[in-house]
Design an enzyme around this catalytic site. Sequence first.
Site, short mmCIF file in Angstrom:
data_model
loop_
_atom_site.label_atom_id
_atom_site.label_comp_id
_atom_site.label_asym_id
_atom_site.label_seq_id
_atom_site.Cartn_x
_atom_site.Cartn_y
_atom_site.Cartn_z
N PHE A 49 0.86 -1.19 0.00
CA PHE A 49 0.00 0.00 0.00
C PHE A 49 0.89 1.23 0.00
O PHE A 49 1.65 1.45 0.94
CB PHE A 49 -0.96 0.06 1.20
CG PHE A 49 -1.84 1.28 1.12
CD1 PHE A 49 -3.01 1.26 0.36
CD2 PHE A 49 -1.47 2.47 1.72
CE1 PHE A 49 -3.79 2.41 0.24
CE2 PHE A 49 -2.25 3.62 1.60
CZ PHE A 49 -3.41 3.58 0.86
N ASP B 149 9.18 2.97 2.19
CA ASP B 149 7.99 3.76 2.49
C ASP B 149 7.72 3.62 3.99
O ASP B 149 7.18 2.61 4.44
CB ASP B 149 6.80 3.27 1.66
CG ASP B 149 5.52 4.06 1.94
OD1 ASP B 149 5.48 4.77 2.97
OD2 ASP B 149 4.58 3.96 1.14
N LYS C 132 2.25 11.36 7.31
CA LYS C 132 1.41 11.09 8.48
C LYS C 132 1.87 11.81 9.74
O LYS C 132 1.63 13.00 9.87
CB LYS C 132 1.28 9.57 8.66
CG LYS C 132 0.52 8.94 7.49
CD LYS C 132 -0.14 7.62 7.78
CE LYS C 132 -1.16 7.30 6.69
NZ LYS C 132 -0.82 6.18 5.85
C1 LIG Z 1 -1.00 6.23 4.34
C2 LIG Z 1 0.08 5.66 3.52
C3 LIG Z 1 0.43 6.22 2.27
C4 LIG Z 1 -0.35 7.34 1.62
O1 LIG Z 1 -0.44 8.49 2.38
P1 LIG Z 1 -1.60 9.58 2.05
O2 LIG Z 1 -1.23 10.73 2.93
O3 LIG Z 1 -2.91 8.93 2.45
O4 LIG Z 1 -1.53 9.87 0.61
C5 LIG Z 1 1.51 5.68 1.60
N1 LIG Z 1 2.21 4.66 2.11
C6 LIG Z 1 1.89 4.09 3.30
C7 LIG Z 1 2.71 2.96 3.80
C8 LIG Z 1 0.82 4.56 4.03
O5 LIG Z 1 0.48 3.98 5.18
#
Ligand SMILES: *Cc1c(COP(=O)(O)O)cnc(C)c1O
Length: 399
Positions: free
Chosen positions: A140, A225, A254
């Site tokens: 994701f 990520d 985040k």
């Molecule tokens: C939440 C998330 C994203 C995307 O972030 P947004 O601010 O919602 O675009 C990308 N990678 C990971 C691992 C995430 O948990």
Amino acid sequence: MKPQDYIALENEYGAHNYKPLDVVLNRGEGVWVWDVDGNRYMDCLSAYSAVNQGHCHPRILEAMREQAGKLTLTSRAFRNDQLGPFYNELCALTNSHKVLPMNSGAEAVETAIKAVRKWGYLEKGVPEDKAEIIVCRDNFHGRTISIISFSTDPTSTSGFGPFTPGFKVVPFGDADAFEAAITENTVALLVEPIQGEAGVIIPPGGYLRRVREICDERGIQLILDEIQTGLGRTGKLLAEEHEGIEADITLIGKALSGGFYPVSAVLSNTEVLGVLRPGEHGSTFGGNPLACAVARTALKVLVEEKLVENAEKMGERFMAGLRSMENPLIREVRGRGLLIGVEFKPEAGGARQYCLKLKDAGLLCKETHDNIIRFAPPLVITPEQVDWALERIVPILSK
Ligand SMILES: *Cc1c(COP(=O)(O)O)cnc(C)c1O
């Protein structure tokens, strides 16, 4: 207005791209949130780890108020006095050389994709438009077209094509499969250190160390990520530290703002970000003074309040409590720090029923996929609050 009235308005006028629990919140403080009827709940999701510092942290609130009264947005056409110090503090904290600030997590991922492609053409000699990025099954990374182009979740992709080419999918946690997929056009591996949305999937020990070695041997950029796993969530500032490695590019978002404001960043250890020239990439809001001031304070709170250490300690306490359960319908309790997943067997009939019962008991949790509940409370949680949560969770999940 009553809760049903707010829900009716959302249902009537909003797109139905979420299926939220029917709780209408209007206040938050630390690990707690309150609904419009004044009922208190413990937030066990933390906005997917965006509120690691707890709801409405007073110091971040103060920084936001102060900066909002001075200067909020200049665009990057001009400089501002928050950006340089933000870069400097973030690089010092994460041992990085360069930063590129964006807003959402997906934008940080998109930025990294652009940067490694360009690096591949300029530095590695990949023929034009041939750059390949290897990603992992059940990843994701966000919701834009290019990012869902390499999602393996049909709900995320079906009906949204055509998709962006240039990505190859390999199994998560399998370094040999990654190595076998490499060609001379491979520029990067993009991977989550722990797959959060997939259900708190922790790769086998040594996986990240091995992919780090392979990337070094083959001249490939390792992009981690850490948008969900980073900034203390797993009991380390960055989850890569569990394996003692450093990515070439780290993506954070985040909790970078403590949940006040969308702030994300691409951090780079090598000169990958150096390939970008003026005009080639940007964002109106990325790096604005309000975002920088909020993020600077959000990072200070993580460090000065020792939230990373607390995540490790409280995570152990939380997991020990969950592991004491003896429900044969539970397949596994797993986690790192305060990123914890409880997976039910299919015969349990899905995790959402448990989330509804937990809500009635005063805990807000969300199922991920059908059979997994993720427990990820704010990192400010105290031992007493962990015990409070366990006293309610254990009886509900034990039957
Ligand atoms: C939440 C998330 C994203 C995307 O972030 P947004 O601010 O919602 O675009 C990308 N990678 C990971 C691992 C995430 O948990």
